[in-house]
Scaffold this motif. Structure first.
Motif, mmCIF file in Angstrom:
data_model
loop_
_atom_site.group_PDB
_atom_site.id
_atom_site.type_symbol
_atom_site.label_atom_id
_atom_site.label_comp_id
_atom_site.label_asym_id
_atom_site.label_seq_id
_atom_site.Cartn_x
_atom_site.Cartn_y
_atom_site.Cartn_z
ATOM 1 N N VAL A 137 0.950 -1.132 -0.003
ATOM 2 C CA VAL A 137 -0.144 0.075 -0.114
ATOM 3 C C VAL A 137 0.744 1.181 -0.016
ATOM 4 C CG1 VAL A 137 -1.854 -1.152 1.230
ATOM 5 C CG2 VAL A 137 -0.346 -0.017 2.497
ATOM 6 N N SER A 138 2.137 1.377 0.266
ATOM 7 C CA SER A 138 2.868 2.363 0.371
ATOM 8 C C SER A 138 3.781 2.588 -0.964
ATOM 9 C CB SER A 138 3.924 2.324 1.563
ATOM 10 O OG SER A 138 3.414 2.228 2.557
ATOM 11 N N GLU A 139 4.358 1.380 -1.360
ATOM 12 C CA GLU A 139 5.184 1.348 -2.439
ATOM 13 C C GLU A 139 4.509 1.302 -3.892
ATOM 14 O OE1 GLU A 139 9.033 1.330 -2.789
ATOM 15 O OE2 GLU A 139 8.136 2.539 -0.914
ATOM 16 N N GLY A 140 2.929 0.692 -3.883
ATOM 17 C CA GLY A 140 2.357 0.413 -5.081
ATOM 18 C C GLY A 140 2.420 -1.036 -5.616
ATOM 19 N N GLY A 141 1.549 -1.566 -6.420
ATOM 20 C CA GLY A 141 1.481 -2.705 -6.843
ATOM 21 C C GLY A 141 0.635 -3.489 -6.191
ATOM 22 N N THR A 142 0.612 -4.926 -6.901
ATOM 23 C CA THR A 142 -0.350 -5.827 -6.290
ATOM 24 C C THR A 142 0.607 -7.234 -5.974
ATOM 25 O OG1 THR A 142 -0.909 -6.684 -8.512
ATOM 26 C CG2 THR A 142 -2.423 -5.047 -7.386
ATOM 27 N N ASP A 143 1.579 -7.065 -6.618
ATOM 28 C CA ASP A 143 2.473 -8.513 -6.359
ATOM 29 C C ASP A 143 3.667 -8.156 -5.311
ATOM 30 O OD1 ASP A 143 3.463 -10.880 -6.392
ATOM 31 O OD2 ASP A 143 4.217 -10.999 -8.559
ATOM 32 N N ILE A 144 3.284 -8.987 -4.009
ATOM 33 C CA ILE A 144 4.454 -8.320 -3.105
ATOM 34 C C ILE A 144 5.830 -9.165 -3.401
ATOM 35 C CG2 ILE A 144 3.749 -10.596 -1.311
ATOM 36 C CD1 ILE A 144 4.948 -7.082 -0.367
ATOM 37 N N ALA A 145 5.846 -10.076 -4.332
ATOM 38 C CA ALA A 145 6.909 -10.950 -4.510
ATOM 39 C C ALA A 145 7.852 -9.963 -5.130
ATOM 40 C CB ALA A 145 6.520 -12.202 -5.474
#
Lengths: 395, 181
Positions: A114-122
Protein backbone atom coordinates in the motif's frame (compact mmCIF):
# COMPACT_ATOMS: atom_id res chain seq x y z
CA UNK A 1 34.04 -13.74 20.70
CA UNK A 2 33.94 -9.97 21.21
CA UNK A 3 33.35 -8.00 18.07
CA UNK A 4 35.50 -5.01 17.30
CA UNK A 5 32.77 -3.67 15.06
CA UNK A 6 28.98 -3.84 15.35
CA UNK A 7 25.77 -2.23 14.23
CA UNK A 8 22.69 -1.68 16.34
CA UNK A 9 19.38 -0.20 15.20
CA UNK A 10 15.96 -0.09 16.81
CA UNK A 11 13.83 2.99 16.16
CA UNK A 12 10.58 1.32 17.32
CA UNK A 13 8.75 3.25 20.03
CA UNK A 14 7.85 0.75 22.73
CA UNK A 15 4.62 1.53 24.54
CA UNK A 16 4.36 -0.95 27.38
CA UNK A 17 2.34 -1.56 30.51
CA UNK A 18 -1.03 -0.93 32.03
CA UNK A 19 -3.53 0.80 29.67
CA UNK A 20 -0.96 0.83 26.88
CA UNK A 21 -3.64 0.13 24.26
CA UNK A 22 -5.28 3.45 25.12
CA UNK A 23 -2.20 5.22 23.71
CA UNK A 24 -2.91 3.97 20.19
CA UNK A 25 -5.28 6.83 19.18
CA UNK A 26 -2.76 9.45 20.31
CA UNK A 27 0.04 7.73 18.42
CA UNK A 28 -2.11 7.44 15.27
CA UNK A 29 -3.14 11.10 15.25
CA UNK A 30 0.47 12.06 15.98
CA UNK A 31 1.28 10.57 12.58
CA UNK A 32 -1.71 12.25 10.89
CA UNK A 33 -3.47 8.89 10.59
CA UNK A 34 -7.28 8.94 10.93
CA UNK A 35 -8.39 5.81 9.04
CA UNK A 36 -6.67 2.73 10.51
CA UNK A 37 -7.09 -0.84 9.31
CA UNK A 38 -6.71 -3.78 11.70
CA UNK A 39 -5.03 -6.94 10.43
CA UNK A 40 -5.49 -9.99 12.63
CA UNK A 41 -6.62 -13.62 12.72
CA UNK A 42 -9.85 -15.34 13.71
CA UNK A 43 -8.42 -16.71 16.97
CA UNK A 44 -7.49 -13.24 18.20
CA UNK A 45 -10.92 -11.88 17.32
CA UNK A 46 -12.73 -14.85 18.90
CA UNK A 47 -10.72 -14.35 22.10
CA UNK A 48 -12.14 -10.81 22.27
CA UNK A 49 -8.69 -9.22 22.01
CA UNK A 50 -9.82 -6.66 19.42
CA UNK A 51 -12.45 -5.20 21.73
CA UNK A 52 -10.15 -3.13 23.98
CA UNK A 53 -8.33 -1.75 20.91
CA UNK A 54 -11.56 -0.77 19.15
CA UNK A 55 -12.94 0.67 22.38
CA UNK A 56 -9.76 2.68 22.99
CA UNK A 57 -9.99 4.19 19.50
CA UNK A 58 -13.73 4.90 19.67
CA UNK A 59 -13.35 6.64 23.01
CA UNK A 60 -10.95 9.02 21.30
CA UNK A 61 -13.30 9.60 18.37
CA UNK A 62 -11.30 7.44 16.00
CA UNK A 63 -13.09 4.79 13.95
CA UNK A 64 -11.44 1.58 12.83
CA UNK A 65 -12.22 1.71 9.11
CA UNK A 66 -11.65 -1.94 8.29
CA UNK A 67 -10.88 -5.20 10.09
CA UNK A 68 -9.32 -8.12 8.24
CA UNK A 69 -9.46 -11.15 10.55
CA UNK A 70 -8.63 -14.03 8.25
CA UNK A 71 -4.82 -14.16 8.35
CA UNK A 72 -3.78 -17.85 8.18
CA UNK A 73 -0.94 -19.31 10.30
CA UNK A 74 1.35 -19.18 7.20
CA UNK A 75 0.42 -15.99 5.42
CA UNK A 76 0.53 -15.96 1.62
CA UNK A 77 1.04 -13.56 -1.27
CA UNK A 78 -2.67 -13.89 -2.11
CA UNK A 79 -3.73 -12.89 1.39
CA UNK A 80 -1.40 -9.87 1.26
CA UNK A 81 -2.77 -8.84 -2.14
CA UNK A 82 -6.39 -9.17 -0.95
CA UNK A 83 -5.79 -7.13 2.21
CA UNK A 84 -3.99 -4.42 0.22
CA UNK A 85 -7.02 -4.22 -2.11
CA UNK A 86 -9.38 -3.74 0.85
CA UNK A 87 -7.04 -1.11 2.33
CA UNK A 88 -7.15 0.88 -0.93
CA UNK A 89 -10.89 0.41 -1.46
CA UNK A 90 -11.68 1.73 2.02
CA UNK A 91 -9.11 4.55 1.74
CA UNK A 92 -7.32 3.52 4.92
CA UNK A 93 -4.20 5.44 5.90
CA UNK A 94 -2.54 3.24 8.55
CA UNK A 95 -2.24 -0.36 9.77
CA UNK A 96 -2.58 -1.94 13.20
CA UNK A 97 -1.41 -5.58 13.20
CA UNK A 98 -2.77 -7.49 16.19
CA UNK A 99 -1.64 -11.08 16.73
CA UNK A 100 1.36 -13.36 16.60
CA UNK A 101 4.14 -13.66 14.02
CA UNK A 102 1.88 -14.33 11.04
CA UNK A 103 -0.45 -11.36 11.53
CA UNK A 104 2.53 -9.07 12.15
CA UNK A 105 4.43 -10.30 9.08
CA UNK A 106 1.26 -9.90 7.01
CA UNK A 107 0.90 -6.34 8.29
CA UNK A 108 4.48 -5.58 7.26
CA UNK A 109 3.95 -7.03 3.78
CA UNK A 110 0.63 -5.22 3.25
CA UNK A 111 2.35 -2.00 4.29
CA UNK A 112 4.92 -2.50 1.53
CA UNK A 113 2.22 -2.88 -1.13
CA UNK A 114 0.00 0.00 0.00
CA UNK A 115 2.99 2.33 0.40
CA UNK A 116 5.13 1.37 -2.59
CA UNK A 117 2.32 0.40 -5.00
CA UNK A 118 1.55 -2.71 -7.01
CA UNK A 119 -0.33 -5.92 -6.30
CA UNK A 120 2.44 -8.52 -6.29
CA UNK A 121 4.38 -8.56 -3.03
CA UNK A 122 6.93 -10.97 -4.58
CA UNK A 123 8.39 -8.00 -6.48
CA UNK A 124 9.72 -6.62 -3.20
CA UNK A 125 11.34 -9.79 -1.86
CA UNK A 126 14.96 -9.59 -0.69
CA UNK A 127 16.98 -7.04 1.20
CA UNK A 128 17.14 -3.31 0.73
CA UNK A 129 14.59 -2.96 -2.08
CA UNK A 130 12.42 -0.55 -0.13
CA UNK A 131 13.94 2.93 -0.14
CA UNK A 132 11.20 5.08 1.45
CA UNK A 133 9.36 5.22 4.79
CA UNK A 134 6.06 3.33 4.67
CA UNK A 135 2.57 4.17 6.01
CA UNK A 136 2.03 4.47 9.79
CA UNK A 137 2.24 0.96 11.20
CA UNK A 138 1.53 -0.25 14.72
CA UNK A 139 1.91 -3.70 16.19
CA UNK A 140 0.08 -5.18 19.15
CA UNK A 141 1.55 -8.63 19.91
CA UNK A 142 -0.80 -11.22 21.42
CA UNK A 143 1.93 -13.75 22.16
CA UNK A 144 5.12 -13.20 24.13
CA UNK A 145 7.88 -14.80 22.13
CA UNK A 146 8.43 -13.98 18.47
CA UNK A 147 9.72 -10.44 18.94
CA UNK A 148 8.34 -9.67 15.45
CA UNK A 149 7.18 -6.27 16.72
CA UNK A 150 10.80 -5.09 16.72
CA UNK A 151 12.29 -6.93 13.75
CA UNK A 152 12.83 -5.61 10.24
CA UNK A 153 11.97 -8.84 8.44
CA UNK A 154 8.84 -10.61 7.26
CA UNK A 155 8.28 -14.00 5.64
CA UNK A 156 5.35 -14.62 3.28
CA UNK A 157 4.60 -17.86 1.41
CA UNK A 158 4.38 -17.72 -2.38
CA UNK A 159 1.58 -20.26 -2.97
CA UNK A 160 2.22 -20.63 -6.69
CA UNK A 161 5.92 -21.40 -6.36
CA UNK A 162 5.62 -23.13 -2.98
CA UNK A 163 8.47 -21.10 -1.49
CA UNK A 164 8.83 -18.70 1.40
CA UNK A 165 9.66 -15.14 0.40
CA UNK A 166 11.81 -13.14 2.82
CA UNK A 167 11.51 -9.35 3.04
CA UNK A 168 14.09 -7.29 4.83
CA UNK A 169 14.25 -3.54 5.27
CA UNK A 170 14.56 -1.19 8.20
CA UNK A 171 11.41 0.50 6.83
CA UNK A 172 9.42 -2.61 7.81
CA UNK A 173 9.94 -1.78 11.48
CA UNK A 174 6.71 -0.55 13.05
CA UNK A 175 6.34 3.03 14.27
CA UNK A 176 5.34 1.62 17.64
CA UNK A 177 4.99 -1.70 19.44
CA UNK A 178 2.17 -1.68 21.99
CA UNK A 179 2.79 -4.16 24.80
CA UNK A 180 -0.29 -4.52 26.96
CA UNK A 181 -0.59 -7.41 29.43
CA UNK A 182 -4.32 -7.72 28.63
CA UNK A 183 -3.37 -9.15 25.24
CA UNK A 184 -1.60 -12.22 26.63
CA UNK A 185 -3.74 -12.94 29.72
CA UNK A 186 -5.80 -15.64 27.99
CA UNK A 187 -2.89 -17.34 26.23
CA UNK A 188 -3.14 -21.12 26.82
CA UNK A 189 -0.44 -22.71 29.00
CA UNK A 190 1.40 -24.62 26.26
CA UNK A 191 1.56 -21.54 23.99
CA UNK A 192 2.72 -19.39 26.91
CA UNK A 193 5.49 -21.91 27.58
CA UNK A 194 6.56 -22.41 23.96
CA UNK A 195 6.60 -18.71 23.07
CA UNK A 196 8.51 -17.81 26.23
CA UNK A 197 11.09 -20.46 25.35
CA UNK A 198 11.30 -18.80 21.92
CA UNK A 199 12.16 -15.52 23.66
CA UNK A 200 14.62 -17.36 25.92
CA UNK A 201 16.33 -18.86 22.86
CA UNK A 202 16.51 -15.46 21.16
CA UNK A 203 18.23 -14.11 24.25
CA UNK A 204 20.67 -17.01 24.68
CA UNK A 205 21.59 -17.28 20.99
CA UNK A 206 22.06 -13.55 20.55
CA UNK A 207 24.37 -13.57 23.61
CA UNK A 208 26.43 -16.55 22.43
CA UNK A 209 26.52 -16.26 18.62
CA UNK A 210 28.98 -14.49 16.37
CA UNK A 211 27.35 -11.08 15.99
CA UNK A 212 26.91 -10.46 19.71
CA UNK A 213 27.63 -6.88 20.72
CA UNK A 214 27.45 -4.82 23.93
CA UNK A 215 24.04 -3.33 23.19
CA UNK A 216 22.36 -6.56 22.13
CA UNK A 217 23.97 -8.25 25.16
CA UNK A 218 22.21 -5.80 27.47
CA UNK A 219 18.82 -6.56 25.95
CA UNK A 220 19.52 -10.31 25.80
CA UNK A 221 20.51 -10.66 29.45
CA UNK A 222 17.52 -8.61 30.64
CA UNK A 223 15.21 -10.78 28.55
CA UNK A 224 16.73 -14.01 29.90
CA UNK A 225 16.41 -12.78 33.49
CA UNK A 226 12.75 -11.84 32.98
CA UNK A 227 11.84 -15.19 31.41
CA UNK A 228 13.72 -17.10 34.12
CA UNK A 229 12.03 -15.14 36.90
CA UNK A 230 8.51 -14.99 35.48
CA UNK A 231 7.75 -17.99 33.28
CA UNK A 232 6.98 -20.61 35.93
CA UNK A 233 5.17 -18.01 38.05
CA UNK A 234 2.92 -17.20 35.06
CA UNK A 235 2.38 -20.88 34.34
CA UNK A 236 1.08 -21.24 37.90
CA UNK A 237 -0.74 -17.89 37.91
CA UNK A 238 -1.87 -17.26 34.32
CA UNK A 239 -3.96 -14.22 35.23
CA UNK A 240 -1.06 -12.39 36.87
CA UNK A 241 -0.75 -9.21 34.81
CA UNK A 242 2.69 -8.26 36.15
CA UNK A 243 4.08 -11.68 35.18
CA UNK A 244 2.42 -11.50 31.77
CA UNK A 245 3.88 -8.03 31.21
CA UNK A 246 7.33 -9.27 32.24
CA UNK A 247 7.16 -12.06 29.63
CA UNK A 248 5.87 -9.68 26.96
CA UNK A 249 8.69 -7.24 27.70
CA UNK A 250 11.18 -10.09 27.67
CA UNK A 251 9.95 -11.08 24.23
CA UNK A 252 10.38 -7.53 22.92
CA UNK A 253 13.84 -7.17 24.47
CA UNK A 254 14.95 -10.52 23.11
CA UNK A 255 13.56 -9.44 19.73
CA UNK A 256 15.65 -6.25 19.82
CA UNK A 257 18.68 -8.34 20.82
CA UNK A 258 18.47 -11.00 18.12
CA UNK A 259 17.47 -8.62 15.32
CA UNK A 260 20.79 -6.88 15.96
CA UNK A 261 23.02 -9.88 16.65
CA UNK A 262 21.28 -12.72 14.81
CA UNK A 263 20.80 -16.30 15.98
CA UNK A 264 22.50 -19.64 15.35
CA UNK A 265 22.07 -23.38 15.03
CA UNK A 266 18.99 -23.67 17.29
CA UNK A 267 17.13 -21.53 14.78
CA UNK A 268 18.60 -23.35 11.76
CA UNK A 269 17.23 -26.61 13.16
CA UNK A 270 13.97 -24.99 14.19
CA UNK A 271 13.34 -23.48 10.76
CA UNK A 272 13.99 -26.82 9.07
CA UNK A 273 11.85 -28.80 11.54
CA UNK A 274 9.04 -26.26 11.31
CA UNK A 275 9.05 -26.42 7.52
CA UNK A 276 9.20 -30.23 7.27
CA UNK A 277 7.20 -31.38 10.30
CA UNK A 278 4.94 -28.34 10.87
CA UNK A 279 5.93 -27.99 14.50
CA UNK A 280 5.39 -24.58 16.16
CA UNK A 281 8.56 -22.49 16.16
CA UNK A 282 8.69 -21.93 19.94
CA UNK A 283 8.34 -25.64 20.59
CA UNK A 284 11.28 -26.37 18.25
CA UNK A 285 13.37 -23.78 20.08
CA UNK A 286 12.62 -25.39 23.43
CA UNK A 287 13.46 -28.86 22.15
CA UNK A 288 16.79 -27.97 20.50
CA UNK A 289 18.19 -25.33 22.86
CA UNK A 290 20.12 -27.51 25.38
CA UNK A 291 21.44 -29.90 22.72
CA UNK A 292 22.85 -27.06 20.61
CA UNK A 293 24.35 -25.40 23.69
CA UNK A 294 26.10 -28.69 24.49
CA UNK A 295 27.37 -28.88 20.91
CA UNK A 296 28.69 -25.29 20.99
CA UNK A 297 29.91 -25.58 24.60
CA UNK A 298 33.68 -25.28 24.16
CA UNK A 299 33.31 -22.31 21.79
CA UNK A 300 30.88 -20.38 24.02
CA UNK A 301 32.04 -21.45 27.49
CA UNK A 302 32.73 -17.84 28.57
CA UNK A 303 29.45 -16.13 27.60
CA UNK A 304 27.34 -19.18 28.44
CA UNK A 305 28.87 -19.24 31.93
CA UNK A 306 27.99 -15.55 32.36
CA UNK A 307 24.36 -16.35 31.59
CA UNK A 308 24.09 -18.41 34.77
CA UNK A 309 23.65 -15.12 36.65
CA UNK A 310 20.52 -14.34 34.61
CA UNK A 311 19.21 -17.90 34.50
CA UNK A 312 19.59 -18.83 38.16
CA UNK A 313 20.22 -15.59 40.04
CA UNK A 314 23.21 -14.22 42.00
CA UNK A 315 23.26 -16.85 44.78
CA UNK A 316 23.63 -19.83 42.47
CA UNK A 317 26.06 -17.89 40.27
CA UNK A 318 28.23 -17.01 43.28
CA UNK A 319 28.49 -20.57 44.65
CA UNK A 320 29.16 -22.15 41.24
CA UNK A 321 32.87 -22.38 40.35
CA UNK A 322 33.66 -20.30 37.27
CA UNK A 323 34.74 -23.36 35.28
CA UNK A 324 31.39 -25.09 35.93
CA UNK A 325 29.08 -22.16 35.12
CA UNK A 326 28.58 -22.97 31.44
CA UNK A 327 27.44 -26.52 32.27
CA UNK A 328 25.27 -25.10 35.07
CA UNK A 329 23.60 -22.77 32.54
CA UNK A 330 22.69 -25.73 30.35
CA UNK A 331 21.42 -27.55 33.43
CA UNK A 332 19.26 -24.51 34.27
CA UNK A 333 17.71 -24.61 30.80
CA UNK A 334 17.03 -28.33 31.19
CA UNK A 335 15.51 -27.75 34.64
CA UNK A 336 13.18 -25.10 33.21
CA UNK A 337 12.12 -27.46 30.41
CA UNK A 338 11.42 -30.23 32.93
CA UNK A 339 9.28 -27.83 34.97
CA UNK A 340 7.35 -26.85 31.83
CA UNK A 341 6.88 -30.50 30.90
CA UNK A 342 5.43 -31.12 34.34
CA UNK A 343 3.01 -28.21 33.98
CA UNK A 344 1.87 -28.49 30.34
CA UNK A 345 3.77 -31.41 28.79
CA UNK A 346 5.84 -29.12 26.57
CA UNK A 347 7.97 -31.70 24.70
CA UNK A 348 11.67 -31.91 25.56
CA UNK A 349 12.69 -34.24 22.75
CA UNK A 350 11.70 -34.75 19.14
CA UNK A 351 10.22 -38.11 20.10
CA UNK A 352 8.00 -36.46 22.71
CA UNK A 353 6.52 -34.10 20.08
CA UNK A 354 4.89 -37.11 18.41
CA UNK A 355 5.05 -35.25 15.10
CA UNK A 356 8.56 -36.02 13.93
CA UNK A 357 9.49 -39.29 12.31
CA UNK A 358 13.04 -40.55 12.90
CA UNK A 359 13.35 -41.08 9.14
CA UNK A 360 12.99 -37.30 8.66
CA UNK A 361 16.16 -36.46 10.60
CA UNK A 362 18.45 -36.62 7.55
CA UNK A 363 16.19 -34.24 5.65
CA UNK A 364 16.03 -31.86 8.63
CA UNK A 365 19.84 -31.95 8.87
CA UNK A 366 20.32 -31.11 5.19
CA UNK A 367 17.83 -28.27 5.28
CA UNK A 368 19.28 -26.86 8.51
CA UNK A 369 22.76 -26.79 7.01
CA UNK A 370 21.56 -24.36 4.31
CA UNK A 371 19.70 -22.08 6.71
CA UNK A 372 20.98 -18.50 6.83
CA UNK A 373 21.28 -18.40 10.62
CA UNK A 374 23.90 -21.15 10.59
CA UNK A 375 26.37 -18.50 9.37
CA UNK A 376 26.21 -16.88 12.79
CA UNK A 377 26.66 -20.04 14.85
CA UNK A 378 29.94 -19.67 16.76
CA UNK A 379 31.13 -23.14 15.75
CA UNK A 380 31.50 -24.37 12.17
CA UNK A 381 28.77 -26.94 11.56
CA UNK A 382 29.02 -29.96 9.27
CA UNK A 383 26.27 -32.30 8.16
CA UNK A 384 27.59 -34.97 10.54
CA UNK A 385 27.50 -32.45 13.41
CA UNK A 386 23.87 -31.51 12.70
CA UNK A 387 22.95 -35.18 12.50
CA UNK A 388 24.62 -35.82 15.86
CA UNK A 389 22.70 -32.96 17.50
CA UNK A 390 19.47 -34.32 16.01
CA UNK A 391 20.24 -37.80 17.34
CA UNK A 392 20.70 -36.34 20.82
CA UNK A 393 17.50 -34.30 20.50
CA UNK A 394 15.56 -37.33 19.31
CA UNK A 395 15.53 -38.65 22.89
CA UNK B 1 51.11 15.19 5.93
CA UNK B 2 53.17 12.22 4.76
CA UNK B 3 50.27 9.84 5.49
CA UNK B 4 47.92 12.05 3.45
CA UNK B 5 50.31 11.96 0.49
CA UNK B 6 50.42 8.16 0.54
CA UNK B 7 46.66 7.65 0.96
CA UNK B 8 45.79 7.64 -2.77
CA UNK B 9 48.60 5.14 -3.41
CA UNK B 10 47.43 2.89 -0.57
CA UNK B 11 43.86 3.12 -1.80
CA UNK B 12 44.88 2.21 -5.37
CA UNK B 13 46.99 -0.69 -4.08
CA UNK B 14 44.01 -1.94 -2.07
CA UNK B 15 41.76 -1.83 -5.14
CA UNK B 16 44.35 -3.62 -7.27
CA UNK B 17 44.91 -6.28 -4.60
CA UNK B 18 41.17 -6.97 -4.27
CA UNK B 19 40.76 -7.14 -8.07
CA UNK B 20 43.68 -9.58 -8.32
CA UNK B 21 42.36 -11.72 -5.47
CA UNK B 22 38.93 -11.91 -7.14
CA UNK B 23 40.65 -13.11 -10.34
CA UNK B 24 42.58 -15.75 -8.41
CA UNK B 25 39.53 -16.84 -6.41
CA UNK B 26 37.29 -17.05 -9.47
CA UNK B 27 39.76 -19.29 -11.26
CA UNK B 28 40.41 -21.26 -8.09
CA UNK B 29 36.69 -21.85 -7.62
CA UNK B 30 36.54 -23.34 -11.10
CA UNK B 31 39.65 -25.43 -10.35
CA UNK B 32 38.50 -26.73 -6.97
CA UNK B 33 35.19 -27.83 -8.50
CA UNK B 34 37.21 -29.95 -10.93
CA UNK B 35 39.42 -31.42 -8.22
CA UNK B 36 37.43 -31.92 -5.01
CA UNK B 37 34.46 -34.25 -4.63
CA UNK B 38 33.11 -32.47 -1.59
CA UNK B 39 32.92 -29.18 -3.49
CA UNK B 40 31.26 -30.98 -6.40
CA UNK B 41 28.64 -32.39 -4.02
CA UNK B 42 27.96 -28.94 -2.63
CA UNK B 43 27.71 -27.37 -6.09
CA UNK B 44 25.47 -30.13 -7.44
CA UNK B 45 22.59 -28.79 -5.35
CA UNK B 46 22.76 -25.50 -7.28
CA UNK B 47 20.56 -25.23 -10.38
CA UNK B 48 22.39 -25.60 -13.70
CA UNK B 49 23.17 -22.15 -15.06
CA UNK B 50 23.18 -20.70 -11.53
CA UNK B 51 25.28 -17.52 -11.47
CA UNK B 52 27.13 -16.49 -8.32
CA UNK B 53 28.80 -13.12 -7.91
CA UNK B 54 31.05 -11.50 -5.33
CA UNK B 55 31.53 -7.79 -5.76
CA UNK B 56 32.48 -4.54 -4.08
CA UNK B 57 29.75 -1.91 -3.87
CA UNK B 58 28.83 0.25 -5.69
CA UNK B 59 30.53 -0.88 -8.90
CA UNK B 60 33.97 -2.13 -7.88
CA UNK B 61 35.81 -5.36 -8.60
CA UNK B 62 33.79 -8.52 -8.97
CA UNK B 63 33.97 -12.20 -9.78
CA UNK B 64 31.24 -14.30 -11.40
CA UNK B 65 31.07 -18.09 -11.53
CA UNK B 66 28.41 -20.30 -13.05
CA UNK B 67 27.33 -23.82 -12.12
CA UNK B 68 27.57 -25.58 -15.47
CA UNK B 69 26.29 -28.95 -14.21
CA UNK B 70 27.68 -32.00 -12.37
CA UNK B 71 29.00 -29.78 -9.59
CA UNK B 72 31.42 -27.97 -11.94
CA UNK B 73 31.86 -24.20 -11.71
CA UNK B 74 32.94 -21.97 -14.59
CA UNK B 75 34.65 -18.62 -14.02
CA UNK B 76 33.19 -15.82 -16.16
CA UNK B 77 35.57 -13.04 -15.15
CA UNK B 78 34.16 -9.85 -13.70
CA UNK B 79 30.89 -9.63 -15.64
CA UNK B 80 27.92 -11.94 -15.86
CA UNK B 81 26.29 -13.02 -19.12
CA UNK B 82 22.83 -12.47 -17.56
CA UNK B 83 21.41 -11.33 -14.18
CA UNK B 84 23.08 -13.25 -11.36
CA UNK B 85 21.13 -15.51 -8.97
CA UNK B 86 23.07 -14.74 -5.81
CA UNK B 87 25.36 -11.82 -5.13
CA UNK B 88 27.54 -11.29 -2.06
CA UNK B 89 28.34 -7.61 -1.94
CA UNK B 90 31.01 -5.97 0.17
CA UNK B 91 29.81 -2.58 1.36
CA UNK B 92 33.23 -0.98 0.84
CA UNK B 93 36.60 -1.79 -0.71
CA UNK B 94 38.15 -1.74 2.78
CA UNK B 95 35.83 -4.52 3.93
CA UNK B 96 36.72 -6.63 0.89
CA UNK B 97 40.40 -5.99 1.59
CA UNK B 98 40.04 -7.08 5.23
CA UNK B 99 38.52 -10.40 4.15
CA UNK B 100 40.73 -11.05 1.12
CA UNK B 101 43.90 -10.23 3.05
CA UNK B 102 42.75 -12.68 5.76
CA UNK B 103 42.56 -10.04 8.48
CA UNK B 104 38.87 -10.83 8.97
CA UNK B 105 37.21 -14.23 8.58
CA UNK B 106 34.36 -14.45 6.05
CA UNK B 107 31.99 -15.51 8.84
CA UNK B 108 33.08 -12.57 10.99
CA UNK B 109 32.60 -10.22 8.02
CA UNK B 110 29.01 -11.48 7.73
CA UNK B 111 28.49 -11.04 11.46
CA UNK B 112 29.98 -7.53 11.24
CA UNK B 113 27.58 -6.54 8.47
CA UNK B 114 30.44 -5.93 6.04
CA UNK B 115 28.56 -7.76 3.29
CA UNK B 116 25.05 -8.05 1.93
CA UNK B 117 23.49 -11.12 0.36
CA UNK B 118 21.17 -10.51 -2.57
CA UNK B 119 19.30 -13.64 -3.61
CA UNK B 120 18.49 -17.01 -2.07
CA UNK B 121 20.31 -17.10 1.28
CA UNK B 122 20.50 -20.92 1.31
CA UNK B 123 22.54 -20.83 -1.91
CA UNK B 124 24.76 -18.12 -0.43
CA UNK B 125 25.37 -20.34 2.62
CA UNK B 126 26.29 -23.22 0.30
CA UNK B 127 28.67 -21.05 -1.75
CA UNK B 128 30.27 -19.84 1.48
CA UNK B 129 31.00 -23.47 2.37
CA UNK B 130 32.60 -23.92 -1.06
CA UNK B 131 34.72 -20.80 -0.52
CA UNK B 132 35.76 -22.07 2.93
CA UNK B 133 36.76 -25.43 1.47
CA UNK B 134 38.77 -23.67 -1.24
CA UNK B 135 40.59 -21.51 1.30
CA UNK B 136 41.36 -24.56 3.44
CA UNK B 137 43.06 -26.14 0.41
CA UNK B 138 45.00 -23.25 -1.07
CA UNK B 139 46.16 -21.41 2.04
CA UNK B 140 48.80 -22.57 4.51
CA UNK B 141 47.06 -23.82 7.65
CA UNK B 142 48.10 -20.85 9.79
CA UNK B 143 46.65 -18.44 7.20
CA UNK B 144 43.54 -20.57 6.57
CA UNK B 145 42.65 -20.51 10.26
CA UNK B 146 42.51 -16.71 9.96
CA UNK B 147 40.18 -16.92 6.97
CA UNK B 148 37.68 -19.60 7.97
CA UNK B 149 35.71 -20.32 11.13
CA UNK B 150 37.26 -23.73 11.71
CA UNK B 151 39.93 -25.62 9.83
CA UNK B 152 38.40 -28.91 8.60
CA UNK B 153 39.37 -31.77 10.92
CA UNK B 154 39.35 -34.31 8.10
CA UNK B 155 41.71 -32.39 5.80
CA UNK B 156 45.17 -33.98 6.16
CA UNK B 157 48.44 -32.69 4.77
CA UNK B 158 48.93 -35.13 1.83
CA UNK B 159 45.41 -34.49 0.49
CA UNK B 160 45.83 -30.74 1.03
CA UNK B 161 49.18 -30.59 -0.76
CA UNK B 162 48.04 -32.64 -3.74
CA UNK B 163 44.78 -30.73 -4.13
CA UNK B 164 46.48 -27.35 -3.64
CA UNK B 165 49.08 -28.20 -6.30
CA UNK B 166 46.34 -29.20 -8.75
CA UNK B 167 44.34 -26.04 -8.03
CA UNK B 168 47.36 -23.73 -8.38
CA UNK B 169 48.36 -25.43 -11.62
CA UNK B 170 44.88 -25.02 -13.06
CA UNK B 171 44.74 -21.37 -11.93
CA UNK B 172 48.13 -20.63 -13.52
CA UNK B 173 47.11 -22.38 -16.75
CA UNK B 174 43.87 -20.39 -16.86
CA UNK B 175 45.78 -17.12 -16.32
CA UNK B 176 48.15 -17.98 -19.20
CA UNK B 177 45.26 -18.96 -21.48
CA UNK B 178 43.47 -15.70 -20.70
CA UNK B 179 46.66 -13.69 -21.37
CA UNK B 180 47.19 -15.44 -24.72
CA UNK B 181 43.57 -14.91 -25.73
Amino acid sequence: MTNTYYEFFCPVKVIAGKAALEHIPYELTGRAARRPMIITDKGVRAAGLLDPVIMACEESGLDIISIYDDVPPDSSTTVVRDIAAIYREKSCDSIIAIGGGSAIDTGKAVNILVSEGGTDIAEYTGAGLIKHPLKPFFVVPTTAGTGSEVTSVAVITDEKKGIKLPFSSSFLLPDAAVIDPRMTLTLPAHITAATAMDAMTHGIESFTCMAKNPLSDAYATSAIRKVSESLLHVMDNPKDTDGRLALAQASTMAGIAFSNSMVGLVHSLGHATGALCHLPHGLCMSVYLPYVLEYNLETIRGPLGELLLYLEGPEVYAITPAERRAEASIAAVRKLRDALYKRCELPRTLRETGKVNESQLDQIAEMALDDGSIMFNPKEVTLADVRAVLNNAWG
Amino acid sequence: MVIKRFQPIASRAKRQYVALMFQVMGRALQAVSEVDQEVQQEAQALPEGFLFEMMVMPDGASLVVEHVGDGRLHYHGSSAPRPVNVSIRFKHITHAFLVLSFQEKTSVAFANDRMLVDGDVSYAVRMTRVLNRLEAFILPRFVATRAIKEYPKNLHLPEKLISAAQIYLKVATHFIQTARA
